[in-house]
Design an enzyme around this catalytic site. Structure first.
Site, PDB file in Angstrom:
ATOM      1  N   ASP A   1      -1.308   4.244  -0.450  1.00 55.97           N
ATOM      2  CA  ASP A   1      -2.209   3.252   0.141  1.00 55.97           C
ATOM      3  C   ASP A   1      -3.416   3.126  -0.770  1.00 55.97           C
ATOM      4  O   ASP A   1      -3.825   4.092  -1.413  1.00 55.97           O
ATOM      5  CB  ASP A   1      -2.650   3.690   1.539  1.00 55.97           C
ATOM      6  CG  ASP A   1      -1.520   3.637   2.555  1.00 55.97           C
ATOM      7  OD1 ASP A   1      -0.622   2.780   2.413  1.00 55.97           O
ATOM      8  OD2 ASP A   1      -1.546   4.437   3.503  1.00 55.97           O
TER       9      ASP A   1
ATOM     10  N   ASP B   1       2.061  -3.149   3.759  1.00 59.08           N
ATOM     11  CA  ASP B   1       1.437  -3.296   5.073  1.00 59.08           C
ATOM     12  C   ASP B   1       0.983  -4.737   5.295  1.00 59.08           C
ATOM     13  O   ASP B   1       1.129  -5.286   6.393  1.00 59.08           O
ATOM     14  CB  ASP B   1       0.251  -2.344   5.220  1.00 59.08           C
ATOM     15  CG  ASP B   1       0.650  -0.882   5.103  1.00 59.08           C
ATOM     16  OD1 ASP B   1       1.803  -0.540   5.439  1.00 59.08           O
ATOM     17  OD2 ASP B   1      -0.200  -0.079   4.675  1.00 59.08           O
TER      18      ASP B   1
END
Length: 172
Positions: free
Chosen positions: A128, A146
């Site tokens: 991330d 995402d």
């Protein structure tokens, strides 16, 4: 609203292209971050509102499940997502009258899910790297997969509401 048929070879190829494009964008951005951004860095992209970092997430969304037993984690974060992705591919490839919006939304969810699943299988965690903080609106650290999943879900919801609205209009 006219439904586009995705049953022919061209439709199937387009579905695969959309899914692969989502996976490719996700993997390219994660590779750049892994190669050029130090772990837990805090690089300001737009003042303090948008920052770039490099965080490895061994859980799911917002690190949920990070502390689970490895066997449970294997089932919940690898096997179940794989089964859901395969069912999604089967669904979008076999349904004859899905709207273009719904089809594109499903492809985004599948592509994003596959990108994160690939990370879990290959690296044991998901990379991330983006964080947004606009005082009253703040996100966790997330990635391109995402974004793809969230865009896909938004399109699926919009399609659902537009079909419901059309159904109500035709019964009036």
């Amino acid at each position: 609203m006219k439904k586009m048929k995705w049953t022919g070879l061209a439709g199937k190829v387009l579905i695969l292209v959309i899914v692969m494009f989502n996976i490719g964008c996700d993997q390219i951005t994660k590779s750049i971050v892994r190669d050029h951004v130090q772990s837990n860095a805090n690089i300001k992209v737009l003042s303090d509102q948008i920052t770039l970092t490099n965080v490895e997430n061994s859980g799911a969304f917002l690190s949920v499940g990070d502390s689970l037993h490895s066997g449970v984690k294997f089932v919940l974060l690898l096997l179940m997502p794989l089964a859901v992705l395969l069912m999604g591919v089967y669904f979008v490839m076999t349904r004859k009258n899905l709207s273009p919006l719904l089809t594109f939304g499903i492809c985004c969810v599948i592509g994003g899910g596959a990108g994160n699943l690939y990370d879990r299988i290959i690296y044991g965690s998901v990379t991330d790297f983006l964080h947004i903080d606009f005082v009253i609106f703040q996100t966790g650290v997330f990635n391109a997969a995402d974004l793809s999943i969230m865009l896909g879900m938004l399109l699926i919801v919009i399609d659902s509401f537009s079909r419901r609205k059309l159904a109500n209009v035709s019964y009036s």
